[in-house]
Design a protein around this motif. Structure first.
Motif, PDB file in Angstrom:
ATOM      1  N   GLU A  43      32.896  50.917  33.697  1.00 34.73           N
ATOM      2  CA  GLU A  43      31.897  50.047  33.081  1.00 34.73           C
ATOM      3  C   GLU A  43      32.557  48.739  32.649  1.00 34.73           C
ATOM      4  OE1 GLU A  43      29.038  48.092  32.030  1.00 34.73           O
ATOM      5  OE2 GLU A  43      28.440  50.125  32.576  1.00 34.73           O
ATOM      6  N   SER A  44      32.026  47.617  33.113  1.00 37.68           N
ATOM      7  CA  SER A  44      32.648  46.321  32.819  1.00 37.68           C
ATOM      8  C   SER A  44      32.207  45.721  31.498  1.00 37.68           C
ATOM      9  CB  SER A  44      32.349  45.334  33.950  1.00 37.68           C
ATOM     10  OG  SER A  44      30.953  45.153  34.103  1.00 37.68           O
ATOM     11  N   ASP A  45      31.037  46.091  30.998  1.00 39.63           N
ATOM     12  CA  ASP A  45      30.543  45.542  29.736  1.00 39.63           C
ATOM     13  C   ASP A  45      31.282  46.210  28.579  1.00 39.63           C
ATOM     14  OD1 ASP A  45      29.128  44.828  27.423  1.00 39.63           O
ATOM     15  OD2 ASP A  45      27.218  44.765  28.490  1.00 39.63           O
ATOM     16  N   TRP A  75      41.248  39.892  23.035  1.00 40.73           N
ATOM     17  CA  TRP A  75      42.049  39.926  24.255  1.00 40.73           C
ATOM     18  C   TRP A  75      41.943  41.293  24.908  1.00 40.73           C
ATOM     19  CZ3 TRP A  75      42.250  35.099  24.738  1.00 40.73           C
ATOM     20  CH2 TRP A  75      42.499  34.256  23.662  1.00 40.73           C
ATOM     21  N   ASP A  76      41.355  41.309  26.111  1.00 41.94           N
ATOM     22  CA  ASP A  76      41.004  42.565  26.772  1.00 41.94           C
ATOM     23  C   ASP A  76      42.148  43.168  27.583  1.00 41.94           C
ATOM     24  OD1 ASP A  76      37.974  42.829  26.238  1.00 41.94           O
ATOM     25  OD2 ASP A  76      38.227  40.749  26.867  1.00 41.94           O
ATOM     26  N   ILE A  77      43.188  42.375  27.828  1.00 41.72           N
ATOM     27  CA  ILE A  77      44.380  42.891  28.488  1.00 41.72           C
ATOM     28  C   ILE A  77      45.535  42.792  27.505  1.00 41.72           C
ATOM     29  CG2 ILE A  77      45.938  42.687  30.465  1.00 41.72           C
ATOM     30  CD1 ILE A  77      43.686  41.359  32.014  1.00 41.72           C
ATOM     31  N   TRP A  78      46.200  43.902  27.270  1.00 39.76           N
ATOM     32  CA  TRP A  78      47.294  43.929  26.303  1.00 39.76           C
ATOM     33  C   TRP A  78      48.307  44.987  26.710  1.00 39.76           C
ATOM     34  CZ3 TRP A  78      46.980  48.778  24.125  1.00 39.76           C
ATOM     35  CH2 TRP A  78      45.700  49.378  24.111  1.00 39.76           C
ATOM     36  N   ARG A  79      49.455  44.920  26.098  1.00 42.44           N
ATOM     37  CA  ARG A  79      50.572  45.754  26.536  1.00 42.44           C
ATOM     38  C   ARG A  79      51.484  46.047  25.342  1.00 42.44           C
ATOM     39  NH1 ARG A  79      52.994  46.126  31.836  1.00 42.44           N
ATOM     40  NH2 ARG A  79      55.245  46.479  31.803  1.00 42.44           N
ATOM     41  N   ILE A  80      51.879  47.306  25.224  1.00 40.30           N
ATOM     42  CA  ILE A  80      52.870  47.723  24.235  1.00 40.30           C
ATOM     43  C   ILE A  80      54.068  48.240  25.021  1.00 40.30           C
ATOM     44  CG2 ILE A  80      53.356  49.182  22.234  1.00 40.30           C
ATOM     45  CD1 ILE A  80      50.329  49.453  21.841  1.00 40.30           C
ATOM     46  N   GLU A  81      55.242  47.671  24.767  1.00 33.97           N
ATOM     47  CA  GLU A  81      56.383  48.023  25.605  1.00 33.97           C
ATOM     48  C   GLU A  81      57.671  48.052  24.796  1.00 33.97           C
ATOM     49  OE1 GLU A  81      58.296  46.891  29.957  1.00 33.97           O
ATOM     50  OE2 GLU A  81      56.883  45.494  29.003  1.00 33.97           O
ATOM     51  N   GLY A 100      41.756  45.701  30.444  1.00 35.08           N
ATOM     52  CA  GLY A 100      40.354  45.908  30.119  1.00 35.08           C
ATOM     53  C   GLY A 100      39.393  45.041  30.903  1.00 35.08           C
ATOM     54  N   ALA A 101      39.883  44.204  31.793  1.00 36.10           N
ATOM     55  CA  ALA A 101      39.015  43.332  32.581  1.00 36.10           C
ATOM     56  C   ALA A 101      39.438  43.397  34.045  1.00 36.10           C
ATOM     57  CB  ALA A 101      39.132  41.890  32.068  1.00 36.10           C
ATOM     58  N   PRO A 102      38.461  43.517  34.978  1.00 31.95           N
ATOM     59  CA  PRO A 102      37.011  43.571  34.764  1.00 31.95           C
ATOM     60  C   PRO A 102      36.516  44.900  34.196  1.00 31.95           C
ATOM     61  CG  PRO A 102      37.518  43.891  37.079  1.00 31.95           C
ATOM     62  CD  PRO A 102      38.818  43.571  36.405  1.00 31.95           C
ATOM     63  N   HIS A 103      37.300  45.969  34.348  1.00 33.19           N
ATOM     64  CA  HIS A 103      37.016  47.210  33.638  1.00 33.19           C
ATOM     65  C   HIS A 103      38.349  47.877  33.353  1.00 33.19           C
ATOM     66  CE1 HIS A 103      36.763  48.476  38.004  1.00 33.19           C
ATOM     67  NE2 HIS A 103      37.634  49.385  37.546  1.00 33.19           N
ATOM     68  N   VAL A 104      38.344  49.009  32.689  1.00 30.32           N
ATOM     69  CA  VAL A 104      39.577  49.550  32.165  1.00 30.32           C
ATOM     70  C   VAL A 104      40.388  50.304  33.223  1.00 30.32           C
ATOM     71  CG1 VAL A 104      40.560  51.270  30.584  1.00 30.32           C
ATOM     72  CG2 VAL A 104      38.768  49.716  29.787  1.00 30.32           C
ATOM     73  N   HIS A 105      41.650  49.911  33.360  1.00 28.09           N
ATOM     74  CA  HIS A 105      42.702  50.695  33.991  1.00 28.09           C
ATOM     75  C   HIS A 105      43.848  50.730  32.984  1.00 28.09           C
ATOM     76  CE1 HIS A 105      41.685  49.751  38.514  1.00 28.09           C
ATOM     77  NE2 HIS A 105      40.700  50.387  37.887  1.00 28.09           N
TER      78      HIS A 105
END
Length: 327
Positions: free
Chosen positions: A185-187, A299-305, A315-320
């Protein structure tokens, strides 16, 4: 008789990338780092075992298989199929709803999934599978090794999912190795994992302007670029060591939210690994301008490393989401 479960194709052009698990597990030596886990202090060697509920069900599943079934879905431990990681793939050809499996075997598979998740996580996962590909019946599984003899790993795959049960057969690897989750789901208002983005963005909102400048990046790395790089690697974003105690607590709370869908044994192993590498101080958090859905600066794309820890959320266009955590 199983419900109609003939394999069907879901159009997901950005879900086809896959990489080898071997590159996921490529590591470098971690150095000594200082930090704390605030309220999270599990046993250093906590991990699932062969007698954990999910693994016990894996043993029952293996014992129920006929020779002809084993020929289709059972492989040696560390077989090449065990090495593949993708947001959309089938590790074996039979899907769970096929007549290939009996009703009792499907019930055991469901018990394995329940054993790998918290109550809330199971409900969320069932909804994701239903909405993304018609339900658990349209996913597939494989078993690597022999749970009656030694090392083994059961694996479930399908659209937006790779999960594992290994009883700690894959040494020092949380979740039995890299895992994947997502939702088509993209929304954001309808995506069942957008709550994780909202939680991660609480950390960003707590940063001062100079910290936010460090944390916010223009373009995200590839979602599959989550091999473990060791303590000498440069990590994007802001270091946990540069955060105040209150901000570190927000990072800890974010980790708790991210881990909540999984069973306690896996959570404990993740936190034990994090403690070994230096805790929150050893992590970096990065947020990406790329893919800002609705242009709302959430921010829909983020990273913990960190040296032995990667949680990449696209998170965009949908979640991976791709997770790789190993001591």
């Amino acid at each position: 008789m199983a419900a109609n479960s003939n394999r069907h194709t879901v159009n997901c052009p950005d879900c086809t990338t896959d990489i080898s698990r071997r590159s996921f597990l490529r590591t470098a030596a971690a150095g000594g780092l200082a930090g704390s886990l605030a309220t999270l202090t599990p046993r250093l060697h906590a991990a699932p075992t062969s007698s954990s509920p999910a693994e016990t069900a894996v043993g029952e599943f293996y014992a129920s298989l006929s020779d002809s079934q084993k020929a289709k879905i059972c492989f040696p431990f560390n077989h090449k199929l065990q090495q593949k990681i993708s947001a959309n793939w089938h590790v074996t050809d039979p899907v769970i709803g096929d007549d290939f499996y009996s009703d009792s075997q499907r019930a055991i598979i469901d018990q394995i999934v329940k054993g790998l998740t918290s109550e809330e996580g199971y409900e969320r996962l069932i909804r994701q599978m239903e909405e993304d590909d018609g339900g658990l019946n349209f996913y597939s599984c494989a078993l690597f090794g022999d749970p009656q003899q030694g090392k083994f790993e059961w694996e479930l795959t399908g659209r937006h999912l790779t999960m594992r049960a290994d009883g700690n057969s894959v040494d020092k690897a949380a979740f039995g190795g890299p895992i994947v989750y997502g939702h088509g789901e993209s929304d954001p208002s309808d995506n069942i994992y957008h709550y994780q983005t909202r939680q991660a963005n609480k950390v960003f909102q707590a940063l001062d302007p100079q910290q936010a400048k460090l944390a916010l990046q223009d373009n995200a790395p590839r979602e599959t670029n989550v091999q473990l790089r060791g303590s000498d690697a440069p990590f994007a974003g802001i270091s946990g060591s540069a955060l105040s105690d209150d901000q570190k607590q927000l990072v800890t709370e974010t980790l708790q939210v991210l881990l909540a869908p999984y069973r306690q044994a896996d959570i404990a192993e993740v936190m034990a690994i994090l403690e070994q590498i230096g805790g929150v101080d050893a992590l970096h958090m990065a947020f990406y301008k790329q893919g800002d859905l609705n242009s709302d600066k959430t921010w829909d794309i983020w990273r913990i490393e960190g040296p032995r820890f990667v949680w990449h959320f696209r998170g965009a266009p949908h979640v991976h989401a791709y997770i790789n955590i190993s001591a």
